[in-house]
Design an enzyme around this catalytic site. Structure first.
Site, PDB file in Angstrom:
ATOM      1  N   LYS A 250       1.066  -9.032 -13.573  1.00 16.77           N
ATOM      2  CA  LYS A 250       1.079  -9.150 -12.167  1.00 16.77           C
ATOM      3  C   LYS A 250       1.140 -10.720 -11.852  1.00 16.77           C
ATOM      4  O   LYS A 250       0.132 -11.231 -12.074  1.00 16.77           O
ATOM      5  CB  LYS A 250      -0.163  -8.792 -11.793  1.00 16.77           C
ATOM      6  CG  LYS A 250      -0.487  -8.923 -10.079  1.00 16.77           C
ATOM      7  CD  LYS A 250       0.202  -7.706  -9.504  1.00 16.77           C
ATOM      8  CE  LYS A 250      -0.116  -7.493  -8.120  1.00 16.77           C
ATOM      9  NZ  LYS A 250       0.543  -6.367  -7.179  1.00 16.77           N
TER      10      LYS A 250
ATOM     11  N   LYS B 134       2.662   1.080  -5.555  1.00 13.35           N
ATOM     12  CA  LYS B 134       3.238   0.595  -6.640  1.00 13.35           C
ATOM     13  C   LYS B 134       2.270   0.662  -7.845  1.00 13.35           C
ATOM     14  O   LYS B 134       2.745   0.561  -9.046  1.00 13.35           O
ATOM     15  CB  LYS B 134       3.737  -1.091  -6.379  1.00 13.35           C
ATOM     16  CG  LYS B 134       4.724  -1.243  -5.433  1.00 13.35           C
ATOM     17  CD  LYS B 134       5.051  -2.518  -5.297  1.00 13.35           C
ATOM     18  CE  LYS B 134       4.038  -3.497  -4.963  1.00 13.35           C
ATOM     19  NZ  LYS B 134       3.383  -3.310  -3.432  1.00 13.35           N
TER      20      LYS B 134
ATOM     21  N   GLY C 111       3.587  -6.541  -2.609  1.00 13.68           N
ATOM     22  CA  GLY C 111       4.480  -6.368  -1.337  1.00 13.68           C
ATOM     23  C   GLY C 111       5.983  -6.055  -1.561  1.00 13.68           C
ATOM     24  O   GLY C 111       5.887  -5.288  -2.659  1.00 13.68           O
TER      25      GLY C 111
ATOM     26  N   GLU D  56       0.687  -1.318  -0.147  1.00 14.28           N
ATOM     27  CA  GLU D  56       0.145   0.219  -0.046  1.00 14.28           C
ATOM     28  C   GLU D  56       0.898   1.109   0.011  1.00 14.28           C
ATOM     29  O   GLU D  56       0.452   2.237   0.511  1.00 14.28           O
ATOM     30  CB  GLU D  56      -0.976  -0.046   1.251  1.00 14.28           C
ATOM     31  CG  GLU D  56      -1.744  -1.317   1.037  1.00 14.28           C
ATOM     32  CD  GLU D  56      -2.839  -1.232  -0.056  1.00 14.28           C
ATOM     33  OE1 GLU D  56      -3.330  -0.195  -0.324  1.00 14.28           O
ATOM     34  OE2 GLU D  56      -3.036  -2.524  -0.283  1.00 14.28           O
TER      35      GLU D  56
ATOM     36  N   PRO E 195       2.321  12.176  -6.885  1.00 15.77           N
ATOM     37  CA  PRO E 195       1.206  12.985  -5.895  1.00 15.77           C
ATOM     38  C   PRO E 195       0.427  12.039  -5.275  1.00 15.77           C
ATOM     39  O   PRO E 195      -0.180  11.053  -5.507  1.00 15.77           O
ATOM     40  CB  PRO E 195       0.744  14.123  -6.335  1.00 15.77           C
ATOM     41  CG  PRO E 195       0.785  13.878  -7.758  1.00 15.77           C
ATOM     42  CD  PRO E 195       2.036  13.010  -8.255  1.00 15.77           C
ATOM     43  N   ALA E 196       0.030  12.183  -3.808  1.00 19.79           N
ATOM     44  CA  ALA E 196      -0.929  11.442  -3.236  1.00 19.79           C
ATOM     45  C   ALA E 196      -2.210  11.885  -3.736  1.00 19.79           C
ATOM     46  O   ALA E 196      -2.285  12.886  -4.162  1.00 19.79           O
ATOM     47  CB  ALA E 196      -1.110  11.891  -1.787  1.00 19.79           C
TER      48      ALA E 196
ATOM     49  N   GLY F 177       5.308  -6.529  -8.591  1.00 21.24           N
ATOM     50  CA  GLY F 177       5.268  -7.538  -7.494  1.00 21.24           C
ATOM     51  C   GLY F 177       4.029  -7.341  -6.429  1.00 21.24           C
ATOM     52  O   GLY F 177       3.415  -6.402  -6.662  1.00 21.24           O
TER      53      GLY F 177
END
Length: 229
Positions: free
Chosen positions: A37, A15, A112, A12, A200-201, A110
């Protein structure tokens, strides 16, 4: 580079959004892109996964998910608990190589961190990257504690003789605190890897057309962007 592996210093941290920014920037340069993925965890069949989210934000990309496990756990644990076959590093490498034969860029995202286990034999994303001889981009957090976590990931790459393609901050806050601002300067020296972008968030909440228009501004020129520290 034809194949780029995208890992993180944890879960979280952005990525998928960074992967989407890489894909959008490449697509803007008329490059064909595939997103792989290896293992999606914590989702039921039919739910939107990370590759679908990348495609939503970045536009036309080839999507491939090798396995999906229902519980939000490390892939090896999730596969074992579900009674399903795990994904193995050689399967990831083979899938990426097939995609690379037909695309200009393959992004392998990936689950995690770098050393999260894919199978009970200890196979990891790092093993897949080694088989592919592919560079690895590290997605990191912005604030306090990130330098240590990022340095450990970069060191793990070096021990395995894997190329680090740099570090991208996965979620840069709208109002960065002192630690985040200092980290902009400290990343290269503290981690041994160049800072190659900052997303940016909230970028993942942008409308796709806005995301695609802005993606290149979040990435360094090495990735086709215009970002500079």
């Amino acid at each position: 580079m034809t194949i780029l592996v995208v890992t993180g210093t944890g879960t979280e941290i952005g990525k998928t959004v960074v992967t989407a920014a890489l894909a959008a920037t490449a697509r803007a340069r008329r490059r064909s892109v595939a997103v792989l993925k290896p293992a999606q965890t914590g989702l039921a069949p039919g739910e939107r996964g990370d590759v679908q989210e990348v495609a939503r934000l970045a536009g036309s990309v080839t999507e491939l998910e090798l396995a999906r496990f229902p519980e939000p756990l490390a892939p090896a644990t999730a596969a074992r608990r579900a009674g399903m076959a795990p994904v193995r590093p050689h399967e990831v490498a083979e899938a990426a190589e097939k995609l690379a034969a037909e695309h200009d860029l393959v992004l392998v995202e990936g689950a995690g961190g770098l050393l999260v286990r894919f199978d009970d034999e200890g196979g990891t994303l790092a093993d897949a990257a080694r088989l592919l001889r592919a560079p690895v981009l590290v997605v990191a957090q912005a604030g306090l504690g990130t330098l240590n976590a990022t340095a450990l990931t970069v060191e793990a790459l070096g021990v395995r003789e894997l190329e680090c393609a740099g570090v991208v901050i996965g979620s840069w806050p709208a109002a960065p605190d002192l630690a985040a601002l200092c980290n902009l300067e400290d990343f290269p020296e503290a981690t041994g890897a160049e800072l190659m972008g900052s997303v940016p968030a909230g970028a993942g909440s942008l409308a796709p057309v806005d995301f695609r228009a802005r993606a290149a501004s979040w990435l360094a020129p090495d990735f086709g962007g215009s970002w500079a520290r």
